[in-house]
Every structure is written in structure tokens, then in C-alpha cells.
Design an enzyme around this catalytic site. Structure first.
Site, PDB file in Angstrom:
ATOM      1  N   TYR A 193       0.838  -1.201   0.000  1.00 20.40           N
ATOM      2  CA  TYR A 193       0.000   0.000   0.000  1.00 20.40           C
ATOM      3  C   TYR A 193       0.871   1.248   0.000  1.00 20.40           C
ATOM      4  O   TYR A 193       0.623   2.198  -0.762  1.00 20.40           O
ATOM      5  CB  TYR A 193      -0.916  -0.016   1.218  1.00 20.40           C
ATOM      6  CG  TYR A 193      -1.747   1.233   1.375  1.00 20.40           C
ATOM      7  CD1 TYR A 193      -2.863   1.449   0.569  1.00 20.40           C
ATOM      8  CD2 TYR A 193      -1.429   2.191   2.335  1.00 20.40           C
ATOM      9  CE1 TYR A 193      -3.633   2.590   0.711  1.00 20.40           C
ATOM     10  CE2 TYR A 193      -2.192   3.336   2.484  1.00 20.40           C
ATOM     11  CZ  TYR A 193      -3.288   3.532   1.668  1.00 20.40           C
ATOM     12  OH  TYR A 193      -4.042   4.665   1.803  1.00 20.40           O
TER      13      TYR A 193
ATOM     14  N   LYS B 212       0.982   4.253  -2.967  1.00 21.92           N
ATOM     15  CA  LYS B 212       0.721   5.669  -2.728  1.00 21.92           C
ATOM     16  C   LYS B 212       1.937   6.529  -3.070  1.00 21.92           C
ATOM     17  O   LYS B 212       1.795   7.680  -3.503  1.00 21.92           O
ATOM     18  CB  LYS B 212       0.283   5.887  -1.280  1.00 21.92           C
ATOM     19  CG  LYS B 212      -1.100   5.340  -0.963  1.00 21.92           C
ATOM     20  CD  LYS B 212      -2.175   6.041  -1.795  1.00 21.92           C
ATOM     21  CE  LYS B 212      -3.578   5.578  -1.432  1.00 21.92           C
ATOM     22  NZ  LYS B 212      -4.622   6.308  -2.186  1.00 21.92           N
TER      23      LYS B 212
END
Length: 332
Positions: A209, A213
Site C-alpha cells: 500500500y 501511494k
């Protein structure tokens, strides 16, 4: 201290003045950046959204049926924008569209159900067909997925790993590829993409994750330079924790706003980027911005200290989540 004074004494006077000047300049720039942060947070307003279209202009929102996406829909509708609502569950989209149509006179909505994890090109083709001919002024890239709980990379489920990258990265890029040409053709538009502290500070136990990002951070900044001359403003919106289903946090605090508070700030601070290290990036919620600035200007976002602290924090979160799951399993 005596040793430092001795070394300082060997430096020629012009050198001392030069070093003192450099130090003073550095301190002044840091103080100036913090003052700018406070101005952005508490006094200045961002770009008026009317720049991107009059009442009745359309906005496209991904991940629109829950959390921040739903709140973006509610607040943009209140500002007179019609909406193209894109998310996975058609029933939720229908309920939201009907709710907004009943609340705001003249409001129009189009809904489109698609599962971004499928990465089906036919979905994007049908989305392009749906929005053909619409006067679109805003794109909100909100769709995203994180890990169910913090997890070591080597233990990450393969499907979860693939879904995070497919949804967060490919979903955002392909949606933008569909919508951005409309914005560029009309010579004015806004693209907001949801970022995260995890993209600014490498986050162990959320490694995939965090990487997704960070990818969006660099992609958004690069795209902002490409589309600037075509009248399209591209910004990455950095957030820390918000009370959403993804964060699994229910109570607000000084550092944790609810979706309504965060989205109000995000839409009200568009373009206030001057205190950020990355181009065309802003952290709209004031306590998030202060926290981020302090980390970046003291221990450093990429320092070993921050990395270790982040690791220990997410190990603790993981352990608590596992204990909770074990307790719930015993009840069954």
C-alpha cells in the site's frame, strides 16, 4: 564545546560570516515554510471551484459509494456540480444518487458500477461512452484499497497484493486516461488524487500500500507539469487517518477528522501547495499538515528513526487486530 570553539577560531572571518549567513538563511526558510503552512491551514482559501465550471458542470468521482468518496459527492453536489458516480456496488450508487437528487433541485447524476480490481478494459470503454458529451470539470481519483490489517510483505496474500496495486495504481491511471482528455479539450479542469502519509513515509507492514501511494505521489506531480499548459490543475491530496471503513477508526480526535471535515478542507484548500516538498501536493487537514511538517523538518520522513517507529507502531496494530480476531473466533 571548547573543541568546536577552537575549530571555529581557525576559520577566517569572511568564512565565519558566510557560514553564519547560510545558517540564518536555512533557519529563515524553515520558519517561513512553517508560517506559510499556518496561513494555508487557518487563513487562506484555495482556488474557487467555479474556476472549473459553472453550476451544472459535471464531476467524476471514483470510489463514490462510501467514506471520503461519498462525502466528496455530497459536498460537490451542494456546490452545484452534477456527478458521475463510479464504484463497485450498483445498489449503493443508486441510493446515493437518489438521495442527492431529492436534496438538490436540478441535480443530475449518472452511475457506473465497476470493480477496479478486475482491470477490465471494457469497463473503461463503457465509462468513456457514458461520459461522452458531458461538460466535465473535475475528476476525483478516490478509489483505493489497503491491507485488511498490517501484514509482513512475505505473508501478504497474493490476491490482496495484486488488488492493491491494480486498484490504487492502474485504476487511477486508466480512469484519468479516460477523463483527462475532456478536461484538456475544454482548457480548464481539476484532477484530485487521494494520497496518504504512507506514500510520504515508507511504512513497514503496509509495504505494498505504501509503495502504491508513493507511486501516485510521483505520477501526480509529473502529470501536473504535463497538463498545466492545457489549463488542467492536478493535485495530490495527502491524508493521515480519517474515520472511514478503510481506517477502521470510528472516533474523531485532534489528529483524526471525520469525512465531512476532511473533504471540506480538501475542497477548500485546492492549490495551497507552497509548504510541501512535492510539487502540486497539499495536506488539507491542519493537524495532519503540522504533524507532517514536524516529521519532515526534524527526524525526517525517510530517516531510520521514522522507519523504525512506523514499523513498531504497525506491529502493535497488527498484534491488537490478531488478538481481537482470536477473541471473536472464540465467541462463535
Amino acid at each position: 564545546m571548547d573543541k568546536v570553539a577552537e575549530i571555529w577560531g581557525t576559520v577566517p572571518q569572511y568564512g565565519q560570516w558566510a557560514l553564519a549567513g547560510i545558517g540564518a538563511l536555512y533557519v529563515a526558510t524553515r520558519v517561513g515554510a512553517f508560517l506559510q503552512l499556518l496561513l494555508n491551514a487557518f487563513i487562506l482559501s484555495g482556488t474557487n471551484l467555479r474556476k472549473y465550471g459553472k453550476k451544472g458542470t459535471w464531476a467524476v468521482i471514483t470510489g463514490a459509494s462510501d467514506g471520503l468518496g461519498k462525502e466528496f459527492a455530497q459536498q460537490l453536489a451542494s456546490k452545484g456540480f452534477n456527478l458521475v458516480l463510479v464504484s463497485r456496488t450498483q445498489s449503493k450508487l443508486d441510493v446515493l444518487a437518489r438521495e442527492l437528487e431529492l436534496r438538490w433541485d436540478g441535480f443530475k447524476a449518472k452511475t457506473f458500477a465497476m470493480d477496479f480490481s478486475k482491470d477490465d478494459d471494457s469497463d473503461y470503454e463503457r465509462l468513456a461512452e457514458l461520459i461522452k458529451g458531458l461538460d466535465i470539470g473535475i475528476l476525483i481519483n478516490n478509489v483505493g484499497q489497503s491491507h485488511s490489517i498490517p501484514v509482513p510483505f512475505l505473508q501478504t496474500d497474493r490476491d490482496e497484493l495484486q488488488n492493491i496495486v491494480t486498484i490504487n495504481c492502474l485504476g487511477t491511471l486508466k480512469t484519468t486516461k479516460v477523463v483527462a482528455p475532456i478536461l484538456a479539450q475544454r482548457k480548464k479542469g481539476l484532477i484530485l488524487t487521494m494520497g496518504s502519509f504512507a506514500g510520504v513515509m515508507p511504512t513497514p507492514y503496509l509495504a505494498t500500500y505504501s509503495g502504491s501511494k508513493a507511486f501516485l505521489q510521483h505520477w501526480s506531480s509529473a502529470l501536473s507539469a504535463e497538463l498545466k499548459d492545457q489549463g488542467v490543475d492536478v493535485h495530490l491530496v495527502v491524508s493521515y487517518l480519517v474515520t472511514t471503513a478503510m481506517s477502521k477508526i470510528r472516533r474523531t480526535s485532534l489528529l483524526i477528522p471525520n469525512p465531512k471535515q476532511f473533504v471540506r478542507a480538501a475542497l477548500g484548500k485546492v492549490g495551497l501547495n507552497s509548504s510541501e516538498p512535492f510539487p502540486n501536493t497539499y495536506t488539507p487537514w491542519w493537524s495532519h499538515a503540522v504533524f507532517k511538517w514536524v516529521v519532515e523538518n526534524t527526524v525526517g520522513a525517510y530517516s531510520y528513526f521514522t522507519l523504525r517507529l512506523n514499523k513498531n507502531m504497525h506491529i502493535d496494530i497488527r498484534n491488537r487486530a490478531l488478538r481481537k480476531a482470536a477473541r471473536e473466533a472464540k465467541k462463535q
